[in-house]
Design an enzyme around this catalytic site. Structure first.
Site, short mmCIF file in Angstrom:
data_model
loop_
_atom_site.label_atom_id
_atom_site.label_comp_id
_atom_site.label_asym_id
_atom_site.label_seq_id
_atom_site.Cartn_x
_atom_site.Cartn_y
_atom_site.Cartn_z
N SER B 132 -18.41 -7.19 10.01
CA SER B 132 -20.04 -6.89 10.34
C SER B 132 -20.13 -6.04 11.07
O SER B 132 -21.62 -5.91 11.88
CB SER B 132 -20.13 -8.42 10.82
OG SER B 132 -19.03 -8.44 11.49
N LYS B 171 -24.10 -3.39 19.15
CA LYS B 171 -25.61 -1.90 19.26
C LYS B 171 -25.55 -1.79 20.61
O LYS B 171 -25.31 -2.32 21.14
CB LYS B 171 -26.04 -3.02 18.91
CG LYS B 171 -26.47 -3.22 16.93
CD LYS B 171 -27.45 -3.96 16.30
CE LYS B 171 -27.30 -4.24 15.48
NZ LYS B 171 -26.21 -4.73 14.62
#
Lengths: 213, 213
Positions: B132, B171
Site C-alpha cells: 500500500s 505522504k
DNA sequence: AGTTGACACGAACAGATGTTCGAGACTATA
DNA sequence: TATAGTCTCGAACATCTGTTCGTGTCAACT
C-alpha cells in the site's frame, strides 16, 4: 556447571546493548534502573558471578569499570560502505576498483545486520540521481548498496546497463531461454524483455538507504 | 577560527588512545594525570573548547561522559531504534509508549548519521506489510523510522491515520485552507484531498531501511 | 528438623568524579 | 596605558559510583 540465571543473562544483555548505544559501559546503578532491580548489591553479586564465569571483567573501584569479554564493544560494529558515485538512468554504472576505507570522500555507515548475509567487502554504494528508479521503489537521493557481481540468480535485483538503450536500470533479473526479463519491483508495472547480449550486470542490490530530511 | 592549542590536541589524542586501549573513556582526573596537568579545571576548560569545536560531546554530571565525535572509536556508535510493530494500510498506526531498552523484541541498528539532525530519542520503527505504500516508494518488508509527532510542517512526510477511510498512509502533508493535501512521494501519482478533521498525524518519516535479501 | 548455599534486599559508607569559584599571568587589541 | 580574552591554577563542593554489611527467603541436601 550451573547455567546463568535469567537475571544474569539479562544483566549481560543490558551491558552489551548499553555499550553499543553509548560510548561507555553502564554503572551499577544504570544496570539497576534499567532492569528494575531494587538494590545495587544484587547487581554487584550477579556481576561477581558473571566475572567468575569469564563473561565480563571488572576493574575495581573505578566508575564504569565493566568490560565485556569476547564481545564487540561500542561502535566496533559500524560498517562503512564507500559511496563511489551516482547512479542515474542515462549514465553507465560507476563500479569501484579496489577501494580501501580511505579511498573515497563519503561513506554510509550502517549496522552489520542491514547487510543480511553479505560480507562488507565487495560492497559499494551509489547515490540515486533522478526519478528513473521509482519503479524499483527507489527515490531520488536514496543510496543503494550493491555487491559487485557480473552474474546473478533468477529473481535477484540487479543494477544493469542496457547497451542499446544506453540506460541503467535496477530490476529483478530472470533469464528466460534466449532472452532476459527485467521485472520492476513495483508489481503494478510492466517488465522489460531484451536480448541477453544487451544486458551488462554490474552489481546485485543489497539494500537501500533513504536519507533523512 | 583559531586552531586548537597543543594542549587541546594532546587532550584529544589522549582520549582517543585511552578509549582504544580501555573499554571506557577517561575521567577528567585520568586526563589530568596522563598529561601532567595540575588542575581538573584546566582539563574542564579545554574540554569545553573541544566540545564547542564539535570534536567531542560531553554528557553532563556523569562519570566518563566524554564521547568522541566523528572518530572510528567512541563517537560513531550504533543507534538502536525499536521496531514496535507493523504498518499496513488497513491498520491503525502502532505508536510506542515510553519504551525502555528492553521494551521490544527487535530493533534496527543504524549509524547516527542516518538520522540526520534527529536525536534518537522519540524515534521508533515499523515494518511495512503489504504494497500500500509503494506510492511513497516504500516496499513490502521495508522498515520505516518515524519520529513521534502530532503536528508537522508543510512538505514533511508523515504517517497519518485517515479516520473515515480507516486507513494508514505515508505522504507529504500540506495544509491548504480548510483542507489537507496528502501528496505521494512518487510524483507521477495523484494527491489525496481531505478534511483536516479526518487526518490524525502519528509520526514524521525520518528514514526508510530496505532489508537485504 | 536443621544446615547450607544461592539469591535478594535496604541501608550506609568511602572514594571517585564532575563542576564551580576566585584569582593570576599572558597576549592581543584599542 | 587600559581592557578584553585566553589559559592556567588551587581549592572546595556536590553528586556519582562502587563496595560492604546485616538480614531475609527459598530450595536442596543431610
Amino acid at each position: 556447571m550451573k547455567p546463568l540465571t535469567r537475571r544474569q543473562q539479562a544483566i549481560l544483555s543490558f551491558i552489551e546493548d548499553f555499550s553499543v548505544t553509548h560510548s561507555y559501559p553502564p554503572t551499577i546503578r544504570e544496570i539497576q534502573e534499567g532492569l528494575g532491580i531494587s538494590s545495587t548489591s544484587v547487581v554487584d553479586y550477579n556481576l561477581k558471578v558473571l566475572e567468575q564465569r569469564d563473561e565480563i571483567h571488572r576493574n575495581r573501584n573505578i566508575s564504569r569499570g565493566i568490560e565485556l569479554v569476547n564481545r564487540p564493544t561500542g561502535g566496533n560494529n559500524l560498517v562503512q560502505i564507500p559511496i563511489v558515485g551516482q547512479i542515474a538512468a542515462g549514465q553507465p554504472i560507476h563500479v569501484p576498483g579496489d577501494i580501501g576505507p580511505h579511498g573515497y570522500d563519503e561513506a554510509v555507515e550502517i549496522g552489520p545486520e542491514m547487510l543480511g548475509s553479505h560480507k562488507s567487502d565487495g560492497l559499494f554504494a551509489l547515490r540515486v540521481k533522478g526519478h528513473s528508479m521509482v519503479d524499483a521503489l527507489i527515490n531520488d537521493g536514496d543510496v543503494v548498496i550493491l555487491k559487485e557481481q557480473r552474474v546473478c540468480e533468477n529473481g535477484e535485483t540487479v543494477a544493469v546497463w542496457l547497451i542499446d538503450e544506453s540506460e541503467t536500470t535496477l530490476k529483478r533479473f530472470y533469464l528466460e531461454g534466449e532472452q532476459v526479463r527485467l521485472q520492476p519491483e513495483n508489481v503494478t508495472m510492466e517488465p522489460i524483455y531484451t536480448r541477453t547480449e544487451n544486458v551488462e550486470i554490474k552489481g546485485k542490490l543489497v539494500t537501500v538507504i533513504r536519507p533523512p530530511r
